[in-house]
Write an enzyme that holds these catalytic residues in place. Structure first.
Site, PDB file in Angstrom:
ATOM      1  N   ASN A  35       0.813  -1.223   0.000  1.00  0.00           N
ATOM      2  CA  ASN A  35       0.000   0.000   0.000  1.00  0.00           C
ATOM      3  C   ASN A  35       0.846   1.272   0.000  1.00  0.00           C
ATOM      4  OD1 ASN A  35       0.902  -0.179   2.602  1.00  0.00           O
ATOM      5  ND2 ASN A  35      -1.087  -0.618   3.507  1.00  0.00           N
ATOM      6  N   ARG A  56       2.928   6.593  11.843  1.00  0.00           N
ATOM      7  CA  ARG A  56       2.270   6.076  13.042  1.00  0.00           C
ATOM      8  C   ARG A  56       2.051   7.237  13.994  1.00  0.00           C
ATOM      9  NH1 ARG A  56       0.811   2.635  10.377  1.00  0.00           N
ATOM     10  NH2 ARG A  56       1.242   0.409  10.474  1.00  0.00           N
ATOM     11  N   GLN A  58      -5.851   3.259  18.326  1.00  0.00           N
ATOM     12  CA  GLN A  58      -6.866   3.111  17.280  1.00  0.00           C
ATOM     13  C   GLN A  58      -7.846   2.021  17.657  1.00  0.00           C
ATOM     14  OE1 GLN A  58      -4.048   4.630  13.596  1.00  0.00           O
ATOM     15  NE2 GLN A  58      -5.037   2.676  13.417  1.00  0.00           N
ATOM     16  N   HIS A 103      -7.779   6.110  10.049  1.00  0.00           N
ATOM     17  CA  HIS A 103      -6.653   5.421   9.395  1.00  0.00           C
ATOM     18  C   HIS A 103      -7.141   4.681   8.143  1.00  0.00           C
ATOM     19  CE1 HIS A 103      -2.916   2.626  10.115  1.00  0.00           C
ATOM     20  NE2 HIS A 103      -2.971   3.103   8.895  1.00  0.00           N
TER      21      HIS A 103
HETATM   22  P1  NAI Z   1      10.287   1.075   4.547  1.00  0.00           P
HETATM   23  O1  NAI Z   1      10.831   0.031   5.446  1.00  0.00           O
HETATM   24  O2  NAI Z   1      10.380   0.883   3.072  1.00  0.00           O
HETATM   25  O3  NAI Z   1      11.003   2.484   4.885  1.00  0.00           O
HETATM   26  C1  NAI Z   1      11.159   2.953   6.175  1.00  0.00           C
HETATM   27  C2  NAI Z   1      12.346   3.917   6.182  1.00  0.00           C
HETATM   28  O4  NAI Z   1      12.384   4.569   7.442  1.00  0.00           O
HETATM   29  C3  NAI Z   1      13.685   3.199   6.003  1.00  0.00           C
HETATM   30  O5  NAI Z   1      14.434   3.828   4.981  1.00  0.00           O
HETATM   31  C4  NAI Z   1      14.346   3.357   7.363  1.00  0.00           C
HETATM   32  O6  NAI Z   1      15.765   3.417   7.294  1.00  0.00           O
HETATM   33  C5  NAI Z   1      13.735   4.655   7.840  1.00  0.00           C
HETATM   34  N1  NAI Z   1      13.853   4.863   9.268  1.00  0.00           N
HETATM   35  C6  NAI Z   1      13.715   3.966  10.272  1.00  0.00           C
HETATM   36  N2  NAI Z   1      13.952   4.543  11.448  1.00  0.00           N
HETATM   37  C7  NAI Z   1      14.253   5.845  11.190  1.00  0.00           C
HETATM   38  C8  NAI Z   1      14.593   6.938  12.012  1.00  0.00           C
HETATM   39  N3  NAI Z   1      14.747   6.809  13.347  1.00  0.00           N
HETATM   40  N4  NAI Z   1      14.792   8.129  11.431  1.00  0.00           N
HETATM   41  C9  NAI Z   1      14.714   8.272  10.092  1.00  0.00           C
HETATM   42  N5  NAI Z   1      14.406   7.262   9.253  1.00  0.00           N
HETATM   43  C10 NAI Z   1      14.179   6.059   9.816  1.00  0.00           C
HETATM   44  O7  NAI Z   1       8.795   1.297   5.004  1.00  0.00           O
HETATM   45  P2  NAI Z   1       7.581   1.965   4.186  1.00  0.00           P
HETATM   46  O8  NAI Z   1       6.929   0.960   3.331  1.00  0.00           O
HETATM   47  O9  NAI Z   1       8.090   3.213   3.554  1.00  0.00           O
HETATM   48  O10 NAI Z   1       6.573   2.296   5.371  1.00  0.00           O
HETATM   49  C11 NAI Z   1       6.954   3.177   6.414  1.00  0.00           C
HETATM   50  C12 NAI Z   1       5.912   3.175   7.506  1.00  0.00           C
HETATM   51  O11 NAI Z   1       4.718   3.802   7.033  1.00  0.00           O
HETATM   52  C13 NAI Z   1       5.435   1.795   7.966  1.00  0.00           C
HETATM   53  O12 NAI Z   1       6.340   1.210   8.873  1.00  0.00           O
HETATM   54  C14 NAI Z   1       4.116   2.118   8.590  1.00  0.00           C
HETATM   55  O13 NAI Z   1       4.285   2.468   9.943  1.00  0.00           O
HETATM   56  C15 NAI Z   1       3.633   3.325   7.810  1.00  0.00           C
HETATM   57  N6  NAI Z   1       2.500   2.961   6.920  1.00  0.00           N
HETATM   58  C16 NAI Z   1       1.295   3.584   7.112  1.00  0.00           C
HETATM   59  C17 NAI Z   1       0.193   3.215   6.361  1.00  0.00           C
HETATM   60  C18 NAI Z   1      -1.122   3.903   6.518  1.00  0.00           C
HETATM   61  O14 NAI Z   1      -2.141   3.368   6.076  1.00  0.00           O
HETATM   62  N7  NAI Z   1      -1.186   5.080   7.102  1.00  0.00           N
HETATM   63  C19 NAI Z   1       0.281   2.131   5.373  1.00  0.00           C
HETATM   64  C20 NAI Z   1       1.616   1.639   5.166  1.00  0.00           C
HETATM   65  C21 NAI Z   1       2.669   2.017   5.954  1.00  0.00           C
END
Ligand code: NAI
Length: 358
Positions: free
Chosen positions: A117, A256, A285, A309
């Site tokens: 997503n 989040r 939530q 959400h």
């Molecule tokens: P991803 O794993 O591809 O990217 C996450 C990035 O965040 C990575 O590059 C990582 O190095 C970085 N990161 C981790 N800790 C960090 C920090 N302390 N400071 C800066 N960067 C940091 O994950 P993706 O697919 O981009 O998703 C990210 C988040 O988005 C998910 O974990 C989820 O919590 C949220 N999400 C929300 C959705 C919604 O419906 N609102 C749906 C899908 C994801």
């Protein structure tokens, strides 16, 4: 095997719209797949408290399916009680509702449908950026009220062109946001992430990395949060960091809720330190009726772009994460190797660097 799924109630909408797959009613389309293979499949939205369906059945479930939209919180205590649990599958992206350290210790695998997503969320981020910068929500509310006073809206409406926009986290979603912002001719696109983008990827979106978080936020007109929730990001955007934001900056968080301090954000919006806050994720939530993010407003009466959400649960996204869940189950049942990008916790260790630096 006993397969337990905690999904959100779809009600009338789910009865009328079968593509609402991630609901209790439509069960991710998994019932026939599971039962024809002899598995027991139980589904509920009842997830909170010791008498809940979730806590009652987690004790002997072998497979747990959850979604971030209506998270079944698998705490360390529950992991302890879940004696038979072998695999947790997040139908979607973001597994912070599972105690990942406890899963590592107990050798419970945690997988999510990575990428399922990310476009859905990136589009929501761009929409949220625009609705804050252009002061859209109060303008629409004015129309519904029957009023018409252009100056009241225009006094706090801007163009995105020429602004500095930065993302905390430049993974799948953060990078897609940067890609989608390119044609808006922002003054600069910045990112803050401990994992630097490959040089050619950074060049393709003309993004500059800033390694110090305070310096990063102090340069941005708008900050968007796109990193997972883990120990290193819980409460990351707090009262102290908000002081380093440009006065009147905007903040968009679809990652989040708990990455941003609830009360500090509300106070910053109220004082005008933030001109607005938008997103769809909440620290709990469903969000309680009196959650301060529901009603908060900037001094001019706008600046709130909150929704429930749903950014990652469009019908297009649901089709992808339902199919991805099925394929993870299929691999699990047949002992086939999982897609490496889907594995958050493998047998006894983290398989991703995105949930903090372990
Ligand atoms: P991803 O794993 O591809 O990217 C996450 C990035 O965040 C990575 O590059 C990582 O190095 C970085 N990161 C981790 N800790 C960090 C920090 N302390 N400071 C800066 N960067 C940091 O994950 P993706 O697919 O981009 O998703 C990210 C988040 O988005 C998910 O974990 C989820 O919590 C949220 N999400 C929300 C959705 C919604 O419906 N609102 C749906 C899908 C994801």
């Amino acid at each position: 095997m006993k397969v337990l799924a905690i999904l959100y109630d779809g009600g009338k909408a789910a009865r009328e719209e079968p593509r609402l797959l991630g609901t209790v009613e439509n069960e991710l389309g998994l019932r026939e797949f599971l039962e024809s293979r002899g598995h027991e499949f139980i589904v509920s939205s009842d997830k909170d408290g010791p008498d809940s369906f979730f806590e009652k059945h987690i004790v002997d479930a072998e497979v747990l399916i959850t979604t971030p939209f209506h998270p079944g919180y698998l705490t360390a205590d529950l992991v302890e009680k879940a004696k038979e649990l072998k695999i947790c599958i997040t139908a979607g992206v973001g597994s912070d509702h599972i105690d990942l350290d406890a899963a590592v210790t107990k050798k419970i695998q945690v997988l999510e449908v990575s990428g399922s997503n990310v476009v859905s969320v990136a589009e929501h981020v761009v929409m949220s950026i625009l609705l804050l910068v252009r002061n859209f929500v109060p303008a629409h509310e004015m129309i519904e009220r029957g009023d018409w006073q252009v100056s009241e809206i225009a006094r706090n409406a801007f163009d995105l062109e020429g602004k500095v926009v930065g993302t905390i986290g430049a993974g799948r979603i953060g990078y897609r946001v940067l890609q989608r912002l390119l044609p808006f001719d922002c003054k600069e696109l910045l990112y803050y992430d401990y994992a630097p983008l490959p040089a050619d990827a950074a060049k393709a979106v003309r993004a500059r990395r800033v390694e110090d978080l305070k310096e990063f936020v102090s340069q941005c007109d708008l900050v968007t949060v796109n990193c997972p929730l883990h120990d290193g990001t819980r409460g990351l955007v707090n009262a102290e960091l908000l002081k380093h934001f440009k006065k009147g900056a905007w903040l968009v968080n679809t990652a989040r809720g708990a990455i941003c301090d609830k009360d500090a954000v509300a106070a910053a919006v109220k004082s005008g330190q933030l001109n607005g806050y938008a997103g769809d994720v909440w620290n709990v939530q469903p969000a309680p009726k009196d959650h301060v993010w529901r009603q908060m407003k900037n001094p001019l009466g706008g600046g709130n772009g909150m929704t429930p959400h749903y950014s990652g649960t469009t019908l297009d996204a649901q089709a992808r994460y339902a199919a991805g869940t099925k394929s993870i189950l299929q691999n699990f049942f047949t002992g086939k190797e999982q897609e490496p990008g889907n594995v958050i916790v493998g047998l006894g260790k983290y398989e991703t660097k995105a949930y903090g630096q372990h």
